[in-house]
Design a protein around this motif. Structure first.
Motif, PDB file in Angstrom:
ATOM      1  N   PHE A 108       0.830  -1.207   0.000  1.00  0.00           N
ATOM      2  CA  PHE A 108       0.000   0.000   0.000  1.00  0.00           C
ATOM      3  C   PHE A 108       0.867   1.259   0.000  1.00  0.00           C
ATOM      4  CE2 PHE A 108      -3.024  -3.202   1.151  1.00  0.00           C
ATOM      5  CZ  PHE A 108      -4.238  -2.748   0.661  1.00  0.00           C
ATOM      6  N   ALA A 109       1.982   1.218   0.704  1.00  0.00           N
ATOM      7  CA  ALA A 109       2.902   2.348   0.672  1.00  0.00           C
ATOM      8  C   ALA A 109       3.573   2.447  -0.690  1.00  0.00           C
ATOM      9  CB  ALA A 109       3.954   2.209   1.773  1.00  0.00           C
ATOM     10  N   LEU A 110       4.020   1.309  -1.231  1.00  0.00           N
ATOM     11  CA  LEU A 110       4.684   1.318  -2.522  1.00  0.00           C
ATOM     12  C   LEU A 110       3.733   1.780  -3.620  1.00  0.00           C
ATOM     13  CD1 LEU A 110       7.326   0.714  -3.936  1.00  0.00           C
ATOM     14  CD2 LEU A 110       6.618  -1.674  -4.163  1.00  0.00           C
ATOM     15  N   ALA A 111       2.472   1.372  -3.552  1.00  0.00           N
ATOM     16  CA  ALA A 111       1.499   1.796  -4.562  1.00  0.00           C
ATOM     17  C   ALA A 111       1.301   3.303  -4.545  1.00  0.00           C
ATOM     18  CB  ALA A 111       0.169   1.083  -4.332  1.00  0.00           C
ATOM     19  N   ARG A 112       1.420   3.911  -3.369  1.00  0.00           N
ATOM     20  CA  ARG A 112       1.218   5.369  -3.266  1.00  0.00           C
ATOM     21  C   ARG A 112       2.366   6.170  -3.876  1.00  0.00           C
ATOM     22  NH1 ARG A 112      -1.269   3.532   1.757  1.00  0.00           N
ATOM     23  NH2 ARG A 112      -3.507   3.981   1.599  1.00  0.00           N
ATOM     24  N   THR A 113       3.453   5.510  -4.249  1.00  0.00           N
ATOM     25  CA  THR A 113       4.523   6.204  -4.962  1.00  0.00           C
ATOM     26  C   THR A 113       4.227   6.301  -6.448  1.00  0.00           C
ATOM     27  OG1 THR A 113       5.800   4.205  -5.455  1.00  0.00           O
ATOM     28  CG2 THR A 113       6.214   5.288  -3.320  1.00  0.00           C
ATOM     29  N   GLY A 114       3.272   5.489  -6.939  1.00  0.00           N
ATOM     30  CA  GLY A 114       2.971   5.445  -8.369  1.00  0.00           C
ATOM     31  C   GLY A 114       3.829   4.469  -9.145  1.00  0.00           C
ATOM     32  N   LEU A 115       4.795   3.841  -8.493  1.00  0.00           N
ATOM     33  CA  LEU A 115       5.718   2.954  -9.197  1.00  0.00           C
ATOM     34  C   LEU A 115       5.087   1.632  -9.612  1.00  0.00           C
ATOM     35  CD1 LEU A 115       8.934   3.524  -7.029  1.00  0.00           C
ATOM     36  CD2 LEU A 115       8.470   4.404  -9.333  1.00  0.00           C
ATOM     37  N   LEU A 116       3.916   1.314  -9.070  1.00  0.00           N
ATOM     38  CA  LEU A 116       3.240   0.066  -9.425  1.00  0.00           C
ATOM     39  C   LEU A 116       2.149   0.266 -10.479  1.00  0.00           C
ATOM     40  CD1 LEU A 116       2.857  -1.664  -5.935  1.00  0.00           C
ATOM     41  CD2 LEU A 116       4.562  -2.118  -7.707  1.00  0.00           C
ATOM     42  N   ASP A 117       1.923   1.473 -10.904  1.00  0.00           N
ATOM     43  CA  ASP A 117       0.869   1.727 -11.888  1.00  0.00           C
ATOM     44  C   ASP A 117       1.152   0.966 -13.180  1.00  0.00           C
ATOM     45  OD1 ASP A 117      -0.319   3.389 -10.087  1.00  0.00           O
ATOM     46  OD2 ASP A 117       0.237   5.265 -11.078  1.00  0.00           O
ATOM     47  N   GLY A 118       0.152   0.215 -13.634  1.00  0.00           N
ATOM     48  CA  GLY A 118       0.291  -0.547 -14.853  1.00  0.00           C
ATOM     49  C   GLY A 118       1.111  -1.814 -14.706  1.00  0.00           C
ATOM     50  N   ARG A 119       1.425  -2.197 -13.475  1.00  0.00           N
ATOM     51  CA  ARG A 119       2.276  -3.363 -13.238  1.00  0.00           C
ATOM     52  C   ARG A 119       1.587  -4.318 -12.266  1.00  0.00           C
ATOM     53  NH1 ARG A 119       8.157  -0.677 -12.082  1.00  0.00           N
ATOM     54  NH2 ARG A 119       8.989  -2.492 -13.180  1.00  0.00           N
ATOM     55  N   GLY A 120       2.007  -5.570 -12.304  1.00  0.00           N
ATOM     56  CA  GLY A 120       1.450  -6.569 -11.411  1.00  0.00           C
ATOM     57  C   GLY A 120       1.983  -6.415  -9.999  1.00  0.00           C
ATOM     58  N   ALA A 121       1.137  -6.675  -9.026  1.00  0.00           N
ATOM     59  CA  ALA A 121       1.527  -6.627  -7.613  1.00  0.00           C
ATOM     60  C   ALA A 121       0.675  -7.619  -6.848  1.00  0.00           C
ATOM     61  CB  ALA A 121       1.356  -5.223  -7.044  1.00  0.00           C
ATOM     62  N   THR A 122       1.191  -8.092  -5.728  1.00  0.00           N
ATOM     63  CA  THR A 122       0.438  -9.015  -4.891  1.00  0.00           C
ATOM     64  C   THR A 122       0.434  -8.523  -3.455  1.00  0.00           C
ATOM     65  OG1 THR A 122       0.138 -11.354  -4.316  1.00  0.00           O
ATOM     66  CG2 THR A 122       2.405 -10.517  -4.322  1.00  0.00           C
ATOM     67  N   THR A 123      -0.464  -9.078  -2.665  1.00  0.00           N
ATOM     68  CA  THR A 123      -0.557  -8.781  -1.243  1.00  0.00           C
ATOM     69  C   THR A 123      -1.339  -9.908  -0.588  1.00  0.00           C
ATOM     70  OG1 THR A 123      -1.132  -7.077   0.408  1.00  0.00           O
ATOM     71  CG2 THR A 123      -2.711  -7.459  -1.368  1.00  0.00           C
ATOM     72  N   HIS A 124      -1.543  -9.828   0.708  1.00  0.00           N
ATOM     73  CA  HIS A 124      -2.350 -10.848   1.387  1.00  0.00           C
ATOM     74  C   HIS A 124      -3.733 -10.885   0.744  1.00  0.00           C
ATOM     75  CE1 HIS A 124      -4.634 -12.894   4.529  1.00  0.00           C
ATOM     76  NE2 HIS A 124      -3.479 -13.267   5.067  1.00  0.00           N
ATOM     77  N   PHE A 125      -4.237 -12.106   0.507  1.00  0.00           N
ATOM     78  CA  PHE A 125      -5.501 -12.235  -0.230  1.00  0.00           C
ATOM     79  C   PHE A 125      -6.645 -11.477   0.431  1.00  0.00           C
ATOM     80  CE2 PHE A 125      -5.142 -16.097   2.455  1.00  0.00           C
ATOM     81  CZ  PHE A 125      -6.286 -15.973   3.228  1.00  0.00           C
ATOM     82  N   ALA A 126      -6.606 -11.307   1.759  1.00  0.00           N
ATOM     83  CA  ALA A 126      -7.699 -10.633   2.443  1.00  0.00           C
ATOM     84  C   ALA A 126      -7.740  -9.143   2.120  1.00  0.00           C
ATOM     85  CB  ALA A 126      -7.564 -10.823   3.958  1.00  0.00           C
ATOM     86  N   ARG A 127      -6.620  -8.600   1.612  1.00  0.00           N
ATOM     87  CA  ARG A 127      -6.577  -7.163   1.304  1.00  0.00           C
ATOM     88  C   ARG A 127      -6.540  -6.895  -0.195  1.00  0.00           C
ATOM     89  NH1 ARG A 127      -2.727  -7.283   5.811  1.00  0.00           N
ATOM     90  NH2 ARG A 127      -3.701  -6.382   7.651  1.00  0.00           N
ATOM     91  N   ALA A 128      -6.634  -7.948  -1.000  1.00  0.00           N
ATOM     92  CA  ALA A 128      -6.522  -7.782  -2.447  1.00  0.00           C
ATOM     93  C   ALA A 128      -7.630  -6.887  -3.006  1.00  0.00           C
ATOM     94  CB  ALA A 128      -6.545  -9.148  -3.131  1.00  0.00           C
ATOM     95  N   ALA A 129      -8.865  -7.102  -2.552  1.00  0.00           N
ATOM     96  CA  ALA A 129      -9.979  -6.297  -3.062  1.00  0.00           C
ATOM     97  C   ALA A 129      -9.795  -4.828  -2.704  1.00  0.00           C
ATOM     98  CB  ALA A 129     -11.302  -6.823  -2.498  1.00  0.00           C
ATOM     99  N   LEU A 130      -9.342  -4.557  -1.490  1.00  0.00           N
ATOM    100  CA  LEU A 130      -9.104  -3.172  -1.083  1.00  0.00           C
ATOM    101  C   LEU A 130      -7.999  -2.536  -1.928  1.00  0.00           C
ATOM    102  CD1 LEU A 130      -9.548  -0.787   0.831  1.00  0.00           C
ATOM    103  CD2 LEU A 130      -7.924  -1.860   2.418  1.00  0.00           C
ATOM    104  N   LEU A 131      -6.944  -3.296  -2.209  1.00  0.00           N
ATOM    105  CA  LEU A 131      -5.855  -2.762  -3.033  1.00  0.00           C
ATOM    106  C   LEU A 131      -6.361  -2.422  -4.426  1.00  0.00           C
ATOM    107  CD1 LEU A 131      -2.784  -2.186  -3.036  1.00  0.00           C
ATOM    108  CD2 LEU A 131      -2.447  -4.500  -3.932  1.00  0.00           C
ATOM    109  N   ARG A 132      -7.229  -3.263  -4.970  1.00  0.00           N
ATOM    110  CA  ARG A 132      -7.803  -2.975  -6.288  1.00  0.00           C
ATOM    111  C   ARG A 132      -8.631  -1.694  -6.256  1.00  0.00           C
ATOM    112  NH1 ARG A 132      -8.978  -8.709  -6.483  1.00  0.00           N
ATOM    113  NH2 ARG A 132      -7.617  -9.736  -7.995  1.00  0.00           N
ATOM    114  N   ARG A 133      -9.450  -1.543  -5.220  1.00  0.00           N
ATOM    115  CA  ARG A 133     -10.308  -0.357  -5.138  1.00  0.00           C
ATOM    116  C   ARG A 133      -9.491   0.920  -4.961  1.00  0.00           C
ATOM    117  NH1 ARG A 133     -13.393  -3.656  -1.664  1.00  0.00           N
ATOM    118  NH2 ARG A 133     -12.626  -2.511   0.162  1.00  0.00           N
ATOM    119  N   GLU A 134      -8.477   0.864  -4.097  1.00  0.00           N
ATOM    120  CA  GLU A 134      -7.695   2.055  -3.798  1.00  0.00           C
ATOM    121  C   GLU A 134      -6.770   2.445  -4.949  1.00  0.00           C
ATOM    122  OE1 GLU A 134      -7.770   4.056  -1.023  1.00  0.00           O
ATOM    123  OE2 GLU A 134      -9.561   2.902  -0.490  1.00  0.00           O
TER     124      GLU A 134
END
Length: 403
Positions: A108-134
């Motif tokens: 979530f911190a790394l995504a806020r840098t913009g460096l993951l835009d357009g790229r694949g990323a993973t996280t704990h499955f319980a937070r995957a939906a939230l990561l997609r929404r945010e």
């Protein structure tokens, strides 16, 4: 020395930080030291942790200016904004060539840098939906234990953080050194490179071992509930199978029946078993068997059988002096050429190099036979796990081969 700096924050996740410290920071007798490990935070001083104790962190963000790898070991609560000073420090580090790696909620911190835009990323499955929404610009792939693009990397739940860290060591210093380090940590290396992990950049073309999928099927949560750290699983996922396989489904849905099949097959690795043989033993069609293996184990019958053969070969390489040709026959891979090809694809090194690394490992507190038996039993137990934690590899079609 490769300088690894972990960026921590209050309240800091202790296990995620421990993964990085264990792999990069601990001095180990008999193992070459390639890393310096340090910790920094935005405001130096006391940093509370999820473990109930307080860390004293002396270094500020300037420590990131000379880091070769920056680890973000969690970011809790995940909706905490990324301070501008932290964001700028991470972007500066990335711009000069530092590698950024996030463990679990650290994405979530790394995504806020913009460096993951357009790229694949993973996280704990319980937070995957939230990561997609945010972060709709991030391609969230929770089926992977980790994803490495070379310059940025992410891992799933806390345990996958160890896999990611060992993968980075493997990239930096080769599979033999990573295997030696894992054995010193009493962590048997993953059985195969699989679609559950992605190493997309900066590697030498050998698929990294990569670890295991997060789950055998996507866990479902009570509707309307928020994740509080303890996932709430439905007891039985709804079946999507067609009517023509409904009768056999009841038998195959039983953990006992699946466990019986896995045990039966594991005892006959030297035989020329086929998917049809496995299906016949269970009394279902090959099509139904393939569908249920995918649903329950996250892999195909053929891929599971191959992973067990490679695992058996590893055990024989560790415990015996049998030539590679004899081992190939014993585990059902027919020839030394086939064993070498399969072994390199699944383990990331040759049988000979693996044997040398295992023989050069420091002694452990239990016998090799006991250790290997424990690993085999653990693998079988994981194979038949319910509740979304099976560790066999996904057969989804994604490639783990580094580009």
């Amino acid at each position: 020395m490769h300088r690894v700096v972990a960026l921590v924050r209050p309240v800091q996740s202790t296990f995620e930080l421990g993964c990085a410290a264990e792999v990069f920071g601990l001095r180990r007798n008999g193992i070459a030291r390639h890393y310096e490990f340090e910790v920094c935070t935005q405001t130096p001083g006391p940093v509370p942790t999820t473990g109930g104790f307080v860390m004293q962190v002396a270094q500020g963000l300037s420590a990131l200016d000379t880091a070769d790898t920056v680890i973000i070991p969690g970011w809790l609560p995940v909706d905490t904004p990324l301070p501008a000073a932290v964001r700028d420090a991470l972007l500066r580090a990335h711009a000069r060539g530092a590698r950024l790696a996030a463990i679990c909620s650290g994405v979530f911190a790394l995504a806020r840098t913009g460096l993951l835009d357009g790229r694949g990323a993973t996280t704990h499955f319980a937070r995957a939906a939230l990561l997609r929404r945010e972060f709709p610009g991030v391609l969230v792939e929770p089926e992977h234990a980790y994803i490495d693009h070379g310059d940025v990397a992410t891992s799933a739940g806390a345990g996958a953080g160890l896999e990611l860290c060992l993968h980075l060591v493997r990239r930096d210093h080769g599979p033999d050194h990573a295997a030696l380090l894992a054995r010193h940590m009493a962590l048997p290396q993953a059985d195969e490179a699989s679609p559950s992990s992605r190493g997309d950049g900066g590697f030498d073309g050998i698929p990294p071992p990569g670890g295991v999928p997060q789950f055998d099927s996507v866990p479902r949560f009570d509707s309307g509930s928020q994740f509080d750290g303890v996932p709430q699983f439905d007891s039985v996922p709804p079946s999507q199978d067609s009517v023509d396989s409904a009768n056999s489904l009841n038998s195959l849905n039983s953990v006992d029946s699946v466990a019986s099949l896995l045990t039966w097959a594991a005892e006959r690795l030297a035989d020329p078993l086929s998917v049809a043989d496995l299906a016949a033993h269970l009394g279902v069609s090959p099509r139904t068997l393939a569908r249920r293996f995918t649903d329950q184990l996250g892999t195909s019958p053929g891929a599971w059988l191959l992973s067990r053969r490679v695992a058996a070969a590893r055990t024989l390489l560790e415990q015996t002096d049998l030539p590679v040709e004899a081992i190939a026959t014993r585990v059902g891979l027919a020839s030394a050429v086939n064993l070498r090809r399969r072994f390199r694809a699944h383990v990331g090194t040759s049988p000979g190099a693996y044997r040398r690394a295992s023989r050069n490992s420091p002694p452990v507190s239990t016998s090799a036979a006991t250790f290997s038996a424990a690993r085999t039993n653990a693998a079988t137990a994981r194979d038949v796990a319910c509740c979304g934690h099976a560790s066999t590899n996904s057969d989804s079609g994604r490639s783990a081969t580094a580009r």
